[in-house]
Motif scaffolding. Sequence first.
Motif, PDB file in Angstrom:
ATOM      1  N   PHE B  52       0.612  -0.895  -0.127  1.00  0.00           N
ATOM      2  CA  PHE B  52       0.006  -0.184  -0.309  1.00  0.00           C
ATOM      3  C   PHE B  52       1.143   1.426  -0.304  1.00  0.00           C
ATOM      4  CE2 PHE B  52      -2.977   3.172   2.825  1.00  0.00           C
ATOM      5  CZ  PHE B  52      -3.113   3.560   1.442  1.00  0.00           C
ATOM      6  N   ASN B  55       2.341   1.839  -3.065  1.00  0.00           N
ATOM      7  CA  ASN B  55       1.551   2.244  -4.243  1.00  0.00           C
ATOM      8  C   ASN B  55       1.287   1.525  -5.563  1.00  0.00           C
ATOM      9  OD1 ASN B  55       0.494   4.746  -3.519  1.00  0.00           O
ATOM     10  ND2 ASN B  55       2.398   5.735  -4.662  1.00  0.00           N
ATOM     11  N   TYR B  58      -4.131  -0.621  -3.466  1.00  0.00           N
ATOM     12  CA  TYR B  58      -4.372   0.680  -3.118  1.00  0.00           C
ATOM     13  C   TYR B  58      -5.743  -0.444  -1.782  1.00  0.00           C
ATOM     14  CZ  TYR B  58      -2.432   2.675  -6.711  1.00  0.00           C
ATOM     15  OH  TYR B  58      -1.331   3.344  -7.472  1.00  0.00           O
ATOM     16  N   VAL B  59      -6.319   1.000  -1.110  1.00  0.00           N
ATOM     17  CA  VAL B  59      -6.710   1.156  -0.416  1.00  0.00           C
ATOM     18  C   VAL B  59      -8.290  -0.304  -0.140  1.00  0.00           C
ATOM     19  CG1 VAL B  59      -9.185   2.023   0.850  1.00  0.00           C
ATOM     20  CG2 VAL B  59      -7.333   3.267   0.443  1.00  0.00           C
ATOM     21  N   PRO B  60      -9.244  -0.897  -1.859  1.00  0.00           N
ATOM     22  CA  PRO B  60      -9.863  -1.799  -1.704  1.00  0.00           C
ATOM     23  C   PRO B  60      -9.402  -3.254  -1.433  1.00  0.00           C
ATOM     24  CG  PRO B  60      -9.826  -0.341  -3.724  1.00  0.00           C
ATOM     25  CD  PRO B  60      -8.718   0.041  -2.570  1.00  0.00           C
ATOM     26  N   GLU B  61      -8.204  -2.864  -2.195  1.00  0.00           N
ATOM     27  CA  GLU B  61      -7.320  -4.338  -1.371  1.00  0.00           C
ATOM     28  C   GLU B  61      -7.069  -4.364   0.038  1.00  0.00           C
ATOM     29  OE1 GLU B  61      -6.569  -2.334  -4.702  1.00  0.00           O
ATOM     30  OE2 GLU B  61      -5.939  -3.263  -5.507  1.00  0.00           O
ATOM     31  N   LEU B  63      -8.951  -2.895   2.162  1.00  0.00           N
ATOM     32  CA  LEU B  63      -9.541  -3.145   3.568  1.00  0.00           C
ATOM     33  C   LEU B  63     -10.738  -4.908   3.059  1.00  0.00           C
ATOM     34  CD1 LEU B  63     -12.328  -0.068   2.116  1.00  0.00           C
ATOM     35  CD2 LEU B  63     -11.271  -1.187   4.526  1.00  0.00           C
ATOM     36  N   ILE B  64     -10.312  -5.215   1.344  1.00  0.00           N
ATOM     37  CA  ILE B  64     -10.259  -6.132   1.428  1.00  0.00           C
ATOM     38  C   ILE B  64      -9.946  -7.536   2.410  1.00  0.00           C
ATOM     39  CG2 ILE B  64     -10.476  -8.934  -0.070  1.00  0.00           C
ATOM     40  CD1 ILE B  64     -13.011  -6.483   0.148  1.00  0.00           C
TER      41      ILE B  64
END
Lengths: 373, 210
Positions: B52, B55, B58-61, B63-64
Amino acid sequence: MTIIPLLNKWNSKMTDRERFNAQMHYKEVDRSFNMEFGYWDENYTLWKMFVDNGIKNERQANKFFSFDKIECIGGNYWMSPPFPNIIISENEKYQIHQNGDGLIAEVKKDGKSSIPHYLKSSVVTPSDWAKVKKERFNRNDNSRKINLEFFKALHSPRGERDYPLGIHCGSMIGKIRDMLTFEGICYAIYDYPHMVEDMVETACTLVLDALDILLPEFDFDFASGWEDICYNGGPIVSVDFFRDVITPRYQRINKKLKEFGIDIWYTDCDGDVRPLMPYFLSGGINCLFPFEVNSCAHPAELFETYGKELRIMGGVDKMKLGAGREEIDKYLDTLIPLVKRGGFIPFCDHRCPPNVPEADYLYYLDRKKELFG
Amino acid sequence: MSVLLQINEMLQKGRAKNVEELVNQAINEGIPAQSILNDGLISAMMVVGQKFKENKIYVPEVLIAARAMNAAVAVLQPELVKQGVKPVGKAIVCTVKGDLHDIGKNLVKMMLEGVGIECVDLGVDVDGDAIVEAVKETGANVVCLSALLTTTMTAQKDVIDALKEAGVRNSVKVMVGGAPVTQSFADSIGADAYAVDAASAAEIALTFFK
């Protein structure tokens, strides 16, 4: 209400329409297009010049500062009817309500701007979506019919217009994010990818329907859109999802726009857009708006990377506007070569926040006129 | 491939169900809970955090992966308690007064928990007095303050002032973050650290517990 302008319109040898089109196509201009994005609600009660002159909204403010005119029209691309706005509960400080997207949210009652604190979405599973799609996304609903005569009365449809007119191309993913919430869309893409793709397809179909009606009737100067699908850490959806699901829909819209000679398409997307840039461009979106500097980069960096394929509207760091006149001067100086380059219309990179003193805002407008007017 | 490596791999991909099953399998194989936590789960979240920061994701990965982490920790929790495994440390996280944004704050919480730090989440729109009270009650050593707006970032200074006034400033490290916040702003208000993103926040917080 009659608005007495505080500032004079910048001297002009071209119409606003001629100037906008020339500037966006790297041609010679009499001066830069002069516009701003707007203001936080608090500015209308905090800034004395607004209060004393009865300026209460962006349209009035644009006349007050004599900005160049730019307009946009479009269809009804989203839920119709929306969910009813209802108050679920409230106490002294907060109100919990359901908004038009069906989100349950907590908002402050003191009127100060803050994005609502979203608590729950009405759409989580494919069966939720099937129900909402049936009830609120019917493409043949009467509310989606476009009143051409109304728009033609507002905006001269052909060459005689002296200001740029845009066609709004909606949102392929930002509104879906609004409906599902930030976390909700991340989970939905992993848990129910076909459901999210169907949402995107639905949004695209509604836009294409409206374009079929509007494009033959007006000479549009540009297309616009809204996504807000990035924050300062990058995109809110995965880059692969954006490339595979969103970009093909952009391409379908772009094909129609191109058939009618529209070759400038901006989208409103805050945050760090850099990871999505290749996919915006390959979809036909070739202009960024309002290009938040602090969350992304100096506009020069993106021009360096993407050359004249990319245009930017915005890119004046709001943090510098709040940091005093020396900082404003220093920052505006960095934009001189970019305005000279073309394809760049400088204005505050979001709605101007209330921490910017009104005197400094006026100083900024004066300096902008000196440098680019 | 060992079960711990499989846990690590599945967690990075955010496969919550697989991770739950593998954690159960690891428990049944007699692998110590501490090892499952450190070598399977936390090490995976460290990789997620690093990617993260660079870069690469990103955030979705994130969060999951964090969702999978939470599911796995819920399965592992009884074993952690039984085997007396303690968290690395305790941190308070919140969004400051006037600000209702919780996404950044939630991400920081997830990443802190992902590296084994126990979090006390005070929510949004939290004033200095509530934070002082929480510091006294929980004994947390780190306070993480989030603000998204230029108009609310100044409330981070109000919290530091409140901690000073209550005489507990020296017992906690104060970390600040949020879109408008910068290192120079953090320095100007006397914060102990500024974190540019949630992964950095977790990394910095860990240094305060060593």
